[in-house]
Design a protein around this motif. Structure first.
Motif, mmCIF file in Angstrom:
data_model
loop_
_atom_site.group_PDB
_atom_site.id
_atom_site.type_symbol
_atom_site.label_atom_id
_atom_site.label_comp_id
_atom_site.label_asym_id
_atom_site.label_seq_id
_atom_site.Cartn_x
_atom_site.Cartn_y
_atom_site.Cartn_z
ATOM 1 N N ARG A 1 -12.926 -2.808 5.674
ATOM 2 C CA ARG A 1 -11.766 -2.164 5.044
ATOM 3 C C ARG A 1 -12.247 -1.279 3.900
ATOM 4 N NH1 ARG A 1 -8.166 -3.600 0.714
ATOM 5 N NH2 ARG A 1 -9.424 -5.490 0.369
ATOM 6 N N LEU A 2 -11.703 -0.069 3.820
ATOM 7 C CA LEU A 2 -11.985 0.856 2.724
ATOM 8 C C LEU A 2 -10.779 0.893 1.787
ATOM 9 C CD1 LEU A 2 -13.571 3.872 4.645
ATOM 10 C CD2 LEU A 2 -14.731 1.929 3.616
ATOM 11 N N PHE A 3 -11.035 0.824 0.489
ATOM 12 C CA PHE A 3 -9.927 0.802 -0.455
ATOM 13 C C PHE A 3 -10.379 1.316 -1.824
ATOM 14 C CE2 PHE A 3 -12.171 -3.134 -1.125
ATOM 15 C CZ PHE A 3 -12.102 -3.354 -2.493
ATOM 16 N N PHE A 4 -9.382 1.627 -2.673
ATOM 17 C CA PHE A 4 -9.648 1.961 -4.072
ATOM 18 C C PHE A 4 -8.560 1.331 -4.929
ATOM 19 C CE2 PHE A 4 -6.829 5.322 -2.615
ATOM 20 C CZ PHE A 4 -5.958 5.496 -3.679
ATOM 21 N N PHE A 5 -8.749 1.345 -6.235
ATOM 22 C CA PHE A 5 -7.749 0.828 -7.161
ATOM 23 C C PHE A 5 -6.990 1.989 -7.786
ATOM 24 C CE2 PHE A 5 -10.773 -2.674 -6.936
ATOM 25 C CZ PHE A 5 -9.929 -3.775 -6.842
ATOM 26 N N ASP A 6 -5.651 1.899 -7.760
ATOM 27 C CA ASP A 6 -4.848 2.956 -8.373
ATOM 28 C C ASP A 6 -4.756 2.738 -9.885
ATOM 29 O OD1 ASP A 6 -2.972 0.963 -8.815
ATOM 30 O OD2 ASP A 6 -1.613 1.623 -7.221
ATOM 31 N N GLU A 7 -3.972 3.595 -10.537
ATOM 32 C CA GLU A 7 -3.893 3.545 -12.003
ATOM 33 C C GLU A 7 -3.263 2.250 -12.507
ATOM 34 O OE1 GLU A 7 -0.330 5.584 -10.262
ATOM 35 O OE2 GLU A 7 -2.524 5.737 -10.063
ATOM 36 N N LYS A 8 -2.558 1.526 -11.630
ATOM 37 C CA LYS A 8 -1.961 0.248 -11.999
ATOM 38 C C LYS A 8 -2.878 -0.935 -11.692
ATOM 39 C CE LYS A 8 2.782 1.884 -11.266
ATOM 40 N NZ LYS A 8 4.050 1.658 -10.508
ATOM 41 N N GLY A 9 -4.057 -0.621 -11.157
ATOM 42 C CA GLY A 9 -4.990 -1.687 -10.819
ATOM 43 C C GLY A 9 -4.719 -2.343 -9.487
ATOM 44 N N GLN A 10 -3.855 -1.710 -8.690
ATOM 45 C CA GLN A 10 -3.519 -2.248 -7.372
ATOM 46 C C GLN A 10 -4.440 -1.659 -6.304
ATOM 47 O OE1 GLN A 10 -1.043 -4.634 -6.991
ATOM 48 N NE2 GLN A 10 -0.963 -4.545 -9.228
ATOM 49 N N GLU A 11 -4.839 -2.514 -5.360
ATOM 50 C CA GLU A 11 -5.677 -2.030 -4.272
ATOM 51 C C GLU A 11 -4.866 -1.143 -3.323
ATOM 52 O OE1 GLU A 11 -7.921 -4.847 -2.029
ATOM 53 O OE2 GLU A 11 -8.717 -5.861 -3.794
ATOM 54 N N VAL A 12 -5.446 -0.007 -2.969
ATOM 55 C CA VAL A 12 -4.840 0.895 -1.989
ATOM 56 C C VAL A 12 -5.796 0.997 -0.802
ATOM 57 C CG1 VAL A 12 -3.999 3.225 -1.522
ATOM 58 C CG2 VAL A 12 -3.657 2.197 -3.790
ATOM 59 N N THR A 13 -5.374 0.497 0.329
ATOM 60 C CA THR A 13 -6.219 0.513 1.528
ATOM 61 C C THR A 13 -6.092 1.855 2.220
ATOM 62 O OG1 THR A 13 -6.040 -1.878 1.834
ATOM 63 C CG2 THR A 13 -6.627 -0.566 3.779
ATOM 64 N N VAL A 14 -7.225 2.488 2.490
ATOM 65 C CA VAL A 14 -7.201 3.825 3.079
ATOM 66 C C VAL A 14 -7.683 3.857 4.524
ATOM 67 C CG1 VAL A 14 -7.403 5.007 0.884
ATOM 68 C CG2 VAL A 14 -9.477 4.364 2.102
ATOM 69 N N VAL B 1 -6.459 -6.799 13.597
ATOM 70 C CA VAL B 1 -6.577 -6.652 12.146
ATOM 71 C C VAL B 1 -5.576 -7.538 11.404
ATOM 72 C CG1 VAL B 1 -6.182 -5.057 10.228
ATOM 73 C CG2 VAL B 1 -7.643 -4.380 12.125
ATOM 74 N N THR B 2 -4.354 -7.640 11.899
ATOM 75 C CA THR B 2 -3.336 -8.412 11.177
ATOM 76 C C THR B 2 -3.682 -9.890 11.103
ATOM 77 O OG1 THR B 2 -2.039 -8.606 13.235
ATOM 78 C CG2 THR B 2 -1.469 -6.802 11.714
ATOM 79 N N ASN B 3 -4.578 -10.356 11.963
ATOM 80 C CA ASN B 3 -5.011 -11.754 11.909
ATOM 81 C C ASN B 3 -6.136 -11.969 10.908
ATOM 82 O OD1 ASN B 3 -3.231 -12.450 14.014
ATOM 83 N ND2 ASN B 3 -4.742 -11.861 15.554
ATOM 84 N N GLN B 4 -6.725 -10.880 10.415
ATOM 85 C CA GLN B 4 -7.913 -10.978 9.572
ATOM 86 C C GLN B 4 -7.683 -10.566 8.125
ATOM 87 O OE1 GLN B 4 -10.627 -12.383 10.676
ATOM 88 N NE2 GLN B 4 -9.958 -12.521 12.807
ATOM 89 N N VAL B 5 -6.673 -9.761 7.867
ATOM 90 C CA VAL B 5 -6.481 -9.242 6.504
ATOM 91 C C VAL B 5 -5.106 -9.631 5.980
ATOM 92 C CG1 VAL B 5 -7.979 -7.285 7.032
ATOM 93 C CG2 VAL B 5 -5.495 -7.010 7.203
ATOM 94 N N LYS B 6 -4.967 -9.538 4.677
ATOM 95 C CA LYS B 6 -3.688 -9.838 4.040
ATOM 96 C C LYS B 6 -2.636 -8.804 4.448
ATOM 97 C CE LYS B 6 -5.879 -11.818 -0.086
ATOM 98 N NZ LYS B 6 -6.054 -11.672 -1.556
ATOM 99 N N ALA B 7 -1.397 -9.272 4.539
ATOM 100 C CA ALA B 7 -0.299 -8.369 4.882
ATOM 101 C C ALA B 7 -0.192 -7.235 3.876
ATOM 102 C CB ALA B 7 1.010 -9.146 4.952
ATOM 103 N N ALA B 8 -0.561 -7.517 2.622
ATOM 104 C CA ALA B 8 -0.494 -6.491 1.581
ATOM 105 C C ALA B 8 -1.415 -5.327 1.909
ATOM 106 C CB ALA B 8 -0.866 -7.088 0.228
ATOM 107 N N HIS B 9 -2.564 -5.603 2.514
ATOM 108 C CA HIS B 9 -3.504 -4.537 2.849
ATOM 109 C C HIS B 9 -2.966 -3.685 3.998
ATOM 110 C CE1 HIS B 9 -6.052 -6.433 0.067
ATOM 111 N NE2 HIS B 9 -6.661 -7.286 0.856
ATOM 112 N N VAL B 10 -2.342 -4.333 4.970
ATOM 113 C CA VAL B 10 -1.739 -3.590 6.086
ATOM 114 C C VAL B 10 -0.602 -2.723 5.577
ATOM 115 C CG1 VAL B 10 -0.505 -3.785 8.282
ATOM 116 C CG2 VAL B 10 -2.393 -5.351 7.766
ATOM 117 N N ALA B 11 0.264 -3.295 4.737
ATOM 118 C CA ALA B 11 1.386 -2.540 4.181
ATOM 119 C C ALA B 11 0.895 -1.343 3.376
ATOM 120 C CB ALA B 11 2.244 -3.453 3.305
ATOM 121 N N SER B 12 -0.150 -1.560 2.585
ATOM 122 C CA SER B 12 -0.711 -0.476 1.783
ATOM 123 C C SER B 12 -1.222 0.644 2.674
ATOM 124 C CB SER B 12 -1.847 -1.012 0.910
ATOM 125 O OG SER B 12 -2.532 0.035 0.258
ATOM 126 N N PHE B 13 -1.964 0.291 3.712
ATOM 127 C CA PHE B 13 -2.498 1.300 4.623
ATOM 128 C C PHE B 13 -1.387 2.089 5.297
ATOM 129 C CE2 PHE B 13 -3.871 2.426 8.982
ATOM 130 C CZ PHE B 13 -4.841 3.347 8.661
#
Length: 218
Positions: free
Chosen positions: A75-88, A180-192
């Motif tokens: 998974r590729l991601f960065f942190f936004d200005e609020k410190g939240q992970e954004v999955t790209v 993927v949905t079985n391996q990662v948090k729902a938050a990461h899928v929603a972010s992507f």
């Protein structure tokens, strides 16, 4: 060659030969290499195994390697200005992975790459890349084709996904990434997918209810 970093655990996974076979099949899809030249490449091939949660590289660091994923999920991601992970992006087996800007310019990467399950990769370090460029005439052209194919597939997928409403977007995501949905948090899928966790949860419940009603009718 299995890197010393993961030598003890490497017997648990695909193994060098299988990664070689998958790498060769991929490269043949974009032109391939002559048999004698392929032997040069395999002589430099190094395989690493990353545990779940282990980073391949972190944002703020230079990413100077090219990876080919033999198995697993990254998974590729960065942190936004609020410190939240954004999955790209997500990448599964039979995909190349690199931060091209960081690789060529030497600047720090703006994203992190993390294994979301046990992931086995062929690693091309800077010293190896220089040797391959010097010893294999076709190598620069082959890398360019790999980069073009990877970019085309990524752009096509994102165009397919983000031209659709939320429910259709999620269903298409499941086609692109079945496990993927079985391996990662729902938050990461929603972010992507650029939707809230609430929206994703609502879609999942709706799909479960639809399947339940369909099964009752049958």
């Amino acid at each position: 060659m299995i890197s010393q970093k993961h030598q003890a655990a490497a017997t648990l996974y695909l193994g060098v030969k299988t990664v070689e076979q998958r790498l060769r099949a991929y490269l043949e899809s974009v032109g391939g290499l002559p048999a004698d030249t392929w032997q040069i490449l395999t002589g430099y091939l190094e395989v690493d195994v990353y545990k779940r949660g282990e980073p391949l590289w972190k944002a703020g660091e230079r990413s100077d390697k090219i990876y080919f994923i033999g198995s697993g999920l990254v998974r590729l991601f960065f942190f936004d200005e609020k410190g939240q992970e954004v999955t790209v992006h997500f990448l599964t087996h039979d995909k190349f992975l690199a931060d091209v800007d960081s690789l060529h310019s030497g600047t720090p990467s703006s994203v992190s790459a993390v294994a979301e399950e046990v992931t086995e990769v062929a690693v091309f370090k800077p010293s190896v890349l220089k040797k391959l460029e010097a010893e294999i005439y076709e190598w620069p052209s082959l890398l360019r084709k790999v980069s073009e194919k990877s970019l085309f597939e990524k752009v096509k997928m994102r165009n397919d996904l983000f031209q659709r409403e939320a429910k259709e977007r999620y269903l298409l995501f499941l086609n692109y990434f079945p496990n993927v949905t079985n391996q990662v948090k729902a938050a990461h899928v929603a972010s992507f997918l650029s939707m809230s966790q609430y929206t994703l949860s609502h879609i999942k419940k709706e799909l479960v209810q639809t399947d339940f009603l369909r099964n009752r009718k049958n």
